[in-house]
Design a protein around this motif. Sequence first.
Motif: not given
Length: 524
Positions: A172-174, A176-184, A317-321
């Motif tokens: 999911s991009s932040g 700053t434009g650089r994507p970020k890995g969303v890790a559970f 529904y509403y949620g996100g990565t």
Amino acid sequence: MTNEDSMVEGTYQVGYWAAQQPEKVAVVNSDTGDSLTYSELNKRSIRLARLFRDNGLVEGDHVACYMENHIRFLELVWAVLRSGLYITPINSNLKQDEAGYILENSDAKVLVTSYQKRSIAEKLPMYAKESVKYLMFDGLIEGYESYEDEISKYSPVRWRGPQPEGSFMLYSSGTTGRPKGVAFPIPGREVGTDEYGLGVMQRLLWGCDDSTVNLIPAPLYHAAAAVFAVGTTAIGGTLVIMQKFDALKALQAIDTYRVTHSQWVPTMFQRMLNLPRDQRNAFDLSSHLVAIHAAAPCPKSLKSKMFEWWGDIIHEYYGGTESIGFTYASPSDWIKYPGTVGRSLTTEIRVCDDSGQVLPAGAVGKIYFVQVPEEASFQYYKEPEKTKGSQHPTHPNWSTMGDIGYVNEEGYLFLTDRQDFMIISGGVNIYPQEVEDILIEHPDVFDAAVVGVPSQEMGEDVKAVVQLQVEASASKVMERNLIDYSRERLSHYKCPKSIDFVEELPRTPTGKLRKVDIRKPYWI
């Protein structure tokens, strides 16, 4: 049947359903007709999982894929899920450097791609410093091994011993434009053994089971599409995928495959409504029981038209990565409270002001979901500071996606804005900073701001507001040149559809763009 074939599998996974209904179609591509039965999906995913093990991958390692919507996606994900690994689907529309960054950042040890994506895929190994295997299906280019040849070397029989459940790590991009890995965290259980795990939303909210036929017209690299696709096969239903959304073909797929459930973004609703009435009415949609939408704001007028056409089958529904919670609005909820995205069914919602103080019902602020225990919260992969930035100042287990809104007295959530003015166009997140940085590199541009503007079809369109260098002149030709310039450097969906020129862009004394002032005239 061998002893291994008859081993008990977790109920919510492909191995269980391969034993129960081996010849049933698990996934079908509605455009090509290509399909996999549960037996085929199970065996092919076992072969691939054995390949992972043979190449030294251990629990917690990462696998990436860069592909169009394809039935191979399902066998790849199931191979990962039964191996305790992370799977990262890379947006198949990304350019070389964008896709390469994700591949490198994710530490992927295996990359799976397709011959269709070869023009970008041929350059990707240079980014994959941790990779030990590069696989390509439907054809082959230098630097890759044949997916089909490689998995054929391995047994399709499930190994004795544990099958630790893996997980997605989506990007999911932040701001700053650089994507970020969303890790559970890796779940720490056998795959498919938790009734609140794979496919839980489909089962509990929408009554999905092994009789379900679920249409996914969205790209499978998208979080919602991927999760719903896997969930369908976890509970024994049939998944119908499209190579690319087409309004007429989507309606045809509902008719042809007797689709019972489907998932959409509002843009798709608009495009189907734009079809001539005789085409919209040419198909039998009587099998269609539940239509689910998310990913972007849906205009009230658009959703009302869909209720008129499809009846009270539309759920939201509403949620996100990054989300550790989500809200749900049934058809009756939305009719009672038009514009709501529903109530949270799993965690508590807190709406807070800028200092972190909890606000009362009706007050607008930043939306947080509360997760207990704290250890279950997500992490941005290798980004502890950015992880901290998504957490409440004094409650680290309260996480936010940066959205702004309020909760009414009955607990229904309404979204009013998005922090940092992230643009959602056709259900896809677009981050202005990345586009601004490209535009400012153009020799004729002095300053640039990018905002979302209203679009009936897409929800929002990307608009650039540009201050030119003194020697440059505003014109239609300049607008076209700047749009083309951005399209040469970024994925097209991120780029401006239009550009307005101003004498000076408003900035604070500290140099920050006053986005509120820039954006406001377009939303009056």
